[in-house]
Design a protein around this motif. Structure first.
Motif, PDB file in Angstrom:
ATOM      1  N   ARG A 273       0.846  -1.184   0.000  1.00 46.92           N
ATOM      2  CA  ARG A 273       0.000   0.000   0.000  1.00 46.92           C
ATOM      3  C   ARG A 273       0.888   1.243   0.000  1.00 46.92           C
ATOM      4  O   ARG A 273       1.865   1.320   0.755  1.00 46.92           O
ATOM      5  N   VAL A 274       0.535   2.203  -0.833  1.00 47.02           N
ATOM      6  CA  VAL A 274       1.260   3.466  -0.922  1.00 47.02           C
ATOM      7  C   VAL A 274       0.236   4.598  -0.886  1.00 47.02           C
ATOM      8  O   VAL A 274      -0.806   4.512  -1.554  1.00 47.02           O
ATOM      9  N   TRP A 275       0.507   5.653  -0.118  1.00 45.18           N
ATOM     10  CA  TRP A 275      -0.440   6.749  -0.018  1.00 45.18           C
ATOM     11  C   TRP A 275       0.298   8.059   0.249  1.00 45.18           C
ATOM     12  O   TRP A 275       1.432   8.071   0.731  1.00 45.18           O
ATOM     13  N   SER A 276      -0.366   9.157  -0.078  1.00 48.44           N
ATOM     14  CA  SER A 276       0.127  10.493   0.261  1.00 48.44           C
ATOM     15  C   SER A 276      -1.063  11.331   0.709  1.00 48.44           C
ATOM     16  O   SER A 276      -2.108  11.346   0.052  1.00 48.44           O
ATOM     17  N   GLN A 277      -0.877  12.027   1.816  1.00 43.35           N
ATOM     18  CA  GLN A 277      -1.927  12.907   2.327  1.00 43.35           C
ATOM     19  C   GLN A 277      -1.470  14.357   2.166  1.00 43.35           C
ATOM     20  O   GLN A 277      -0.458  14.773   2.736  1.00 43.35           O
ATOM     21  N   PHE A 278      -2.236  15.124   1.381  1.00 46.41           N
ATOM     22  CA  PHE A 278      -1.943  16.529   1.126  1.00 46.41           C
ATOM     23  C   PHE A 278      -2.945  17.367   1.915  1.00 46.41           C
ATOM     24  O   PHE A 278      -4.160  17.208   1.748  1.00 46.41           O
ATOM     25  N   THR A 279      -2.443  18.268   2.752  1.00 46.47           N
ATOM     26  CA  THR A 279      -3.305  19.078   3.606  1.00 46.47           C
ATOM     27  C   THR A 279      -3.015  20.560   3.402  1.00 46.47           C
ATOM     28  O   THR A 279      -1.875  21.011   3.588  1.00 46.47           O
ATOM     29  N   TRP A 280      -4.048  21.295   2.980  1.00 46.79           N
ATOM     30  CA  TRP A 280      -3.999  22.756   2.895  1.00 46.79           C
ATOM     31  C   TRP A 280      -4.901  23.304   3.996  1.00 46.79           C
ATOM     32  O   TRP A 280      -6.023  22.836   4.182  1.00 46.79           O
ATOM     33  N   GLN A 281      -4.444  24.357   4.695  1.00 44.43           N
ATOM     34  CA  GLN A 281      -5.218  24.845   5.822  1.00 44.43           C
ATOM     35  C   GLN A 281      -5.028  26.350   5.993  1.00 44.43           C
ATOM     36  O   GLN A 281      -3.913  26.868   5.869  1.00 44.43           O
ATOM     37  N   ASP A 282      -6.144  27.063   6.243  1.00 47.04           N
ATOM     38  CA  ASP A 282      -6.072  28.451   6.674  1.00 47.04           C
ATOM     39  C   ASP A 282      -6.933  28.593   7.922  1.00 47.04           C
ATOM     40  O   ASP A 282      -7.273  27.600   8.566  1.00 47.04           O
ATOM     41  N   GLU A 283      -7.316  29.821   8.254  1.00 47.45           N
ATOM     42  CA  GLU A 283      -8.019  30.028   9.509  1.00 47.45           C
ATOM     43  C   GLU A 283      -9.350  29.285   9.570  1.00 47.45           C
ATOM     44  O   GLU A 283      -9.763  28.818  10.629  1.00 47.45           O
ATOM     45  N   ARG A 284     -10.044  29.178   8.443  1.00 50.20           N
ATOM     46  CA  ARG A 284     -11.378  28.574   8.463  1.00 50.20           C
ATOM     47  C   ARG A 284     -11.485  27.290   7.642  1.00 50.20           C
ATOM     48  O   ARG A 284     -12.414  26.509   7.851  1.00 50.20           O
ATOM     49  N   ASN A 285     -10.580  27.088   6.715  1.00 50.82           N
ATOM     50  CA  ASN A 285     -10.715  25.983   5.777  1.00 50.82           C
ATOM     51  C   ASN A 285      -9.581  24.973   5.937  1.00 50.82           C
ATOM     52  O   ASN A 285      -8.425  25.345   6.151  1.00 50.82           O
ATOM     53  N   THR A 286      -9.946  23.709   5.782  1.00 48.99           N
ATOM     54  CA  THR A 286      -8.972  22.625   5.705  1.00 48.99           C
ATOM     55  C   THR A 286      -9.374  21.728   4.540  1.00 48.99           C
ATOM     56  O   THR A 286     -10.534  21.292   4.451  1.00 48.99           O
ATOM     57  N   LEU A 287      -8.427  21.474   3.651  1.00 51.98           N
ATOM     58  CA  LEU A 287      -8.666  20.570   2.528  1.00 51.98           C
ATOM     59  C   LEU A 287      -7.654  19.446   2.604  1.00 51.98           C
ATOM     60  O   LEU A 287      -6.446  19.690   2.671  1.00 51.98           O
ATOM     61  N   VAL A 288      -8.152  18.212   2.593  1.00 49.51           N
ATOM     62  CA  VAL A 288      -7.284  17.034   2.693  1.00 49.51           C
ATOM     63  C   VAL A 288      -7.569  16.118   1.507  1.00 49.51           C
ATOM     64  O   VAL A 288      -8.721  15.711   1.295  1.00 49.51           O
ATOM     65  N   LEU A 289      -6.535  15.806   0.736  1.00 51.83           N
ATOM     66  CA  LEU A 289      -6.624  14.851  -0.366  1.00 51.83           C
ATOM     67  C   LEU A 289      -5.642  13.717  -0.101  1.00 51.83           C
ATOM     68  O   LEU A 289      -4.463  13.963   0.171  1.00 51.83           O
ATOM     69  N   THR A 290      -6.142  12.478  -0.198  1.00 50.76           N
ATOM     70  CA  THR A 290      -5.302  11.322   0.082  1.00 50.76           C
ATOM     71  C   THR A 290      -5.453  10.292  -1.034  1.00 50.76           C
ATOM     72  O   THR A 290      -6.329   9.423  -0.977  1.00 50.76           O
ATOM     73  N   PRO A 291      -4.619  10.362  -2.067  1.00 48.46           N
ATOM     74  CA  PRO A 291      -4.602   9.284  -3.065  1.00 48.46           C
ATOM     75  C   PRO A 291      -3.843   8.081  -2.530  1.00 48.46           C
ATOM     76  O   PRO A 291      -2.912   8.221  -1.722  1.00 48.46           O
ATOM     77  N   TYR A 292      -4.240   6.878  -2.971  1.00 50.91           N
ATOM     78  CA  TYR A 292      -3.573   5.665  -2.492  1.00 50.91           C
ATOM     79  C   TYR A 292      -3.597   4.589  -3.578  1.00 50.91           C
ATOM     80  O   TYR A 292      -4.382   4.637  -4.527  1.00 50.91           O
ATOM     81  N   PHE A 293      -2.712   3.611  -3.382  1.00 50.40           N
ATOM     82  CA  PHE A 293      -2.578   2.486  -4.315  1.00 50.40           C
ATOM     83  C   PHE A 293      -2.429   1.218  -3.490  1.00 50.40           C
ATOM     84  O   PHE A 293      -1.736   1.202  -2.462  1.00 50.40           O
ATOM     85  N   ARG A 294      -3.091   0.124  -3.943  1.00 44.21           N
ATOM     86  CA  ARG A 294      -2.976  -1.181  -3.286  1.00 44.21           C
ATOM     87  C   ARG A 294      -2.606  -2.249  -4.307  1.00 44.21           C
ATOM     88  O   ARG A 294      -3.074  -2.220  -5.451  1.00 44.21           O
ATOM     89  N   ASP A 295      -1.818  -3.221  -3.867  1.00 41.60           N
ATOM     90  CA  ASP A 295      -1.557  -4.401  -4.681  1.00 41.60           C
ATOM     91  C   ASP A 295      -1.376  -5.586  -3.736  1.00 41.60           C
ATOM     92  O   ASP A 295      -0.542  -5.525  -2.818  1.00 41.60           O
ATOM     93  N   TYR A 326     -14.948  23.252   6.793  1.00 41.60           N
ATOM     94  CA  TYR A 326     -15.121  24.695   6.917  1.00 41.60           C
ATOM     95  C   TYR A 326     -15.591  25.018   8.325  1.00 41.60           C
ATOM     96  O   TYR A 326     -16.600  24.479   8.800  1.00 41.60           O
ATOM     97  N   GLN A 327     -14.848  25.885   9.003  1.00 44.18           N
ATOM     98  CA  GLN A 327     -15.177  26.305  10.361  1.00 44.18           C
ATOM     99  C   GLN A 327     -15.819  27.683  10.286  1.00 44.18           C
ATOM    100  O   GLN A 327     -15.139  28.713  10.156  1.00 44.18           O
ATOM    101  N   GLU A 328     -17.147  27.731  10.334  1.00 42.79           N
ATOM    102  CA  GLU A 328     -17.866  29.003  10.251  1.00 42.79           C
ATOM    103  C   GLU A 328     -17.517  29.892  11.439  1.00 42.79           C
ATOM    104  O   GLU A 328     -17.201  31.073  11.295  1.00 42.79           O
ATOM    105  N   ASP A 329     -17.588  29.324  12.632  1.00 44.61           N
ATOM    106  CA  ASP A 329     -17.164  29.998  13.862  1.00 44.61           C
ATOM    107  C   ASP A 329     -16.883  28.901  14.867  1.00 44.61           C
ATOM    108  O   ASP A 329     -16.798  27.720  14.509  1.00 44.61           O
ATOM    109  N   GLU A 330     -16.753  29.257  16.124  1.00 47.28           N
ATOM    110  CA  GLU A 330     -16.415  28.242  17.122  1.00 47.28           C
ATOM    111  C   GLU A 330     -17.559  27.273  17.374  1.00 47.28           C
ATOM    112  O   GLU A 330     -17.372  26.240  18.028  1.00 47.28           O
ATOM    113  N   ASN A 331     -18.742  27.546  16.814  1.00 44.23           N
ATOM    114  CA  ASN A 331     -19.911  26.709  17.075  1.00 44.23           C
ATOM    115  C   ASN A 331     -20.353  25.860  15.887  1.00 44.23           C
ATOM    116  O   ASN A 331     -21.106  24.907  16.076  1.00 44.23           O
ATOM    117  N   ILE A 332     -19.957  26.207  14.681  1.00 44.41           N
ATOM    118  CA  ILE A 332     -20.453  25.509  13.497  1.00 44.41           C
ATOM    119  C   ILE A 332     -19.283  25.030  12.640  1.00 44.41           C
ATOM    120  O   ILE A 332     -18.380  25.802  12.312  1.00 44.41           O
TER     121      ILE A 332
END
Length: 686
Positions: A273-295, A326-332
């Protein structure tokens, strides 16, 4: 009392599997299984139990069963070598496709594709070098789809990219040996690391052995905008397998228990198994992409079937997990995601020699090929999750839609003839091959969770959720007798859970109660047709707690009381099993550990494990009496770098069965447990 020792006791009191409102919020932010990344600070409306790195080091498990017995609701039965059958808020699962009831993952990525699970697949995870093992109980999360019916077992490998490492050696009874090595190199904003283990075990029983190698690599890269973590795990297993012993309570006879009637049985498997996790983050947003391969590929000798055929199976595939938070505020907080994968798999079952046994078996189980097919599968699954914190109440609502399709190609003549097309006597051949076809399954799984913060340290939670699993390829395309098509639908499970978790002074705890009803359960009926009109019910209460008695003594407990019952009409012989308890489902399981630290450098643990009696057949006519085991572990750290651990397993030398079963063909049969045995670990860190 030294500062180091006092700090250790405080840690032990606070780092249990329980959830503590404010403090637990920080713990849950880094719970990989719950969030697939750094996530919500709100209390989770379901249970995740953890076996920590410190616990794993003391156990130094030779098999995953030794780890999961620390988890309330889990009941993994060790077969032989690295084989096992799992249970998690369920009876022990067995049979084609039953592995689809529990999702097993490494670093959040499923070990197998959704339609091609294997009941023993956890031996493909690098548990020997795990940082921790997390268990999500029940279908409580929208992050996981097909197969996460009873829960998720997630093996988390360590970040080995720092400037540290260790070398270790395990030696044990019956020829057990294992070497471990880890080394990392930190280059500031990046790093690389390696973890490796090599196991050799000549085994307790005749003509059994395990040779296993595992390798994990990690790469880390961090920039101002992007964090990348990549991993690779490769495992290889060569195993000579000992099968069941037969005869009522035969496990109590040491000579019989050590014997092996199947000296030619084996399993050979490798997985990458091979994988890479790419994480972009700012104050309100987090984007995570994880492609992977199995054999993966595996060959094993099916000694438990008439004619003892060989099976060769393989699968190769790739996929991607995506999550936007997406973090709208501390509650949502809002989460949206899309998971997809594509897999190509092959399966060949063939019999090298003529069948031995009754005239019926000789006539209906032919020499030659039984199955030979290819399947291409594709899966896509969008999902969403919303968390809303309103004063002391947290609301968690989400849903997942999943579509799985199979393109099946039969490489033999369809039907139940021999591989040369000639018919078998006595009504036809045992194995039936369906025509080439396409099948697809679509399922929704909604969930609603509530968490109420009662005070600074305690949380009341509940969740209502639906789990499911698609039919496995083996259930659709490995038919028997007169069946030519398996018209199957996904199994579904409706789950309601309520619980209390938190911390009271030196006590950390989880108390949970659940009720689950499964419908469209897939099983093989008395005509050997694979159908799914079964129903079952699952009710249970679980308790996990840690209590620091004083600075020297600590107790940890994990226990469950559960009933698992058949709820649909099914005739076995003259008995309708509706209302019967499901076989291999003990009502009570308990694990107690008493830890004593007499000095700064010595830590000891006495473990008691109890499994109550259980029925071994669906008719509830035969049963296993249950067992109790004692294990002792002592760790001595003479220097900051050197650690020595001694373990005595089955201290009382109890004769017991790891697994008990009953069939109408062989009667009572067992996988015998090991008698008293010792193991020692030496580890040097730098």
């Amino acid at each position: 009392m030294t500062l180091r020792r006092a700090s250790l006791l405080v840690y032990m009191a606070l780092s249990s599997t329980a959830v503590m409102a404010d403090k637990l919020a920080n713990i849950e932010r880094i719970t990989t299984t719950a969030t697939r990344s750094v996530g919500s600070a709100t209390p989770l409306p379901f249970v995740i139990s953890t076996v920590s790195q410190q616990q794993l080091a003391l156990i130094a498990p030779t098999h995953i069963e030794q780890v999961l017995k620390q988890i309330a609701g889990a009941n993994v039965q060790h077969g032989n070598g690295q084989e096992y059958l799992p249970a998690l808020r369920s009876p022990v699962l067995s049979g084609a496709g039953a592995c689809g009831g529990i999702l097993t993952t490494e670093d959040g990525i499923a070990l197998r594709a959704a339609g091609f699970c294997n009941i023993n697949e956890l031996f493909e995870a690098h548990t020997e070098m795990a940082e921790r093992i997390e268990v999500l109980k029940g279908p409580g999360s929208a992050l996981y789809g097909s197969n996460a019916v009873h829960g998720v077992i997630n093996v988390i490998t360590p970040d080995s990219t720092q400037d540290r490492g260790f070398a270790g050696l395990d030696l044990g009874s019956f020829g057990y040996k294992r070497a471990k090595f880890q080394q990392g190199h930190d280059m500031g904003d990046s790093g690389i690391g390696i973890s490796a283990s090599v196991t050799r075990d000549s085994g307790y029983r005749d003509d059994e052995s395990v040779e296993q190698e595992k390798l994990s690599l990690r790469y880390r890269l961090e920039t101002d905008d992007l964090a990348v973590m990549s991993g690779l795990t490769f495992t290889h297993l060569d195993q000579q397998t000992a099968g069941f012993i037969e005869g009522f309570e035969s496990y109590k006879d040491r000579d019989v228990a050590q014997s092996n009637a199947y000296p030619d049985a084996f399993r050979s498997a490798q997985a990458l198994r091979v994988w890479s996790q790419f994480t972009w983050q700012d104050e309100r947003n987090t984007l995570v992409l994880t492609p992977y391969f199995r054999d993966q590929n595996m060959t094993f000798f099916k000694h438990f079937l008439p004619g003892t055929p060989l099976e060769e199976n393989a699968q190769t595939g790739a996929g991607i997990q995506s999550l936007w938070r997406y973090q709208e505020d501390e509650n949502i907080q809002i989460e949206l995601g899309f998971d997809s994968e594509y897999t190509q798999a092959t399966m060949l079952q063939y019999q090298q020699n003529p069948t031995q046994g009754s005239a019926f078996l000789v006539a209906t189980v032919p020499q030659g090929k039984h199955y030979d097919y290819e399947v291409a599968s594709s899966l896509y699954a969008p999902f969403f999750n919303l968390q809303w914190q309103w004063q002391a109440l947290s609301i968690d609502v989400g849903a997942r839609f999943e579509h799985l399709s199979y393109d099946y190609e039969n490489n033999m003549q369809a039907g139940r003839n021999r591989d040369d097309g000639t018919p078998c006597a006595m009504g036809g051949c045992r194995y039936s091959r369906p025509q080439s076809s396409e099948n697809s399954f679509s399922t929704w799984s909604p969930k609603l969770g509530l968490s109420m913060v009662l005070n600074d340290n305690n949380v009341l939670y509940s969740n209502l959720s639906k789990g499911y699993r698609a039919p496995q390829a083996s259930e659709l395309y490995q038919l028997e007798r007169k069946q030519t098509v398996a018209d199957l639908a996904p199994e579904t499970a409706s789950n309601l859970e309520i619980g209390l978790k938190g911390n009271i002074a030196a006590l950390s705890y989880i108390l949970s109660a659940y009720t689950m009803d499964k419908k469209q359960v897939i099983f093989r009926d008395s005509d050997f047709f694979t159908i799914n009109d079964g129903q079952s019910s699952h009710r249970g209460v679980e308790v996990e707690f840690e209590y620091a008695i004083n600075l020297d003594w600590q107790i940890r407990f994990a226990g469950t009381h559960a009933k698992h019952k058949y709820e649909s009409d099914q005739q076995l012989g003259e008995i309708n099993i509706k209302g019967n308890e499901m076989d291999t489902a003990p009502r009570n399981i308990a694990n107690v550990q008493l830890n004593w630290q007499p000095s700064d450098t010595i830590n000891t643990s006495l473990e008691w494990h109890h499994v109550s009696r259980y029925f071994t057949d669906a008719e509830n006519r035969h049963e296993y009496e249950g067992h109790q085991l004692l294990n002792v572990r002592v760790n001595w750290q003479p220097t900051a770098q050197l650690s020595l651990t001694l373990r005595i397993n089955n201290l009382a030398d109890t004769a017991y069965a790891d697994r008990a079963d009953y069939t109408s063909f062989s009667g009572d049969r067992y996988f015998p447990g090991k008698p008293r045995h010792l193991a020692m670990t030496m580890q040097y860190s730098w």
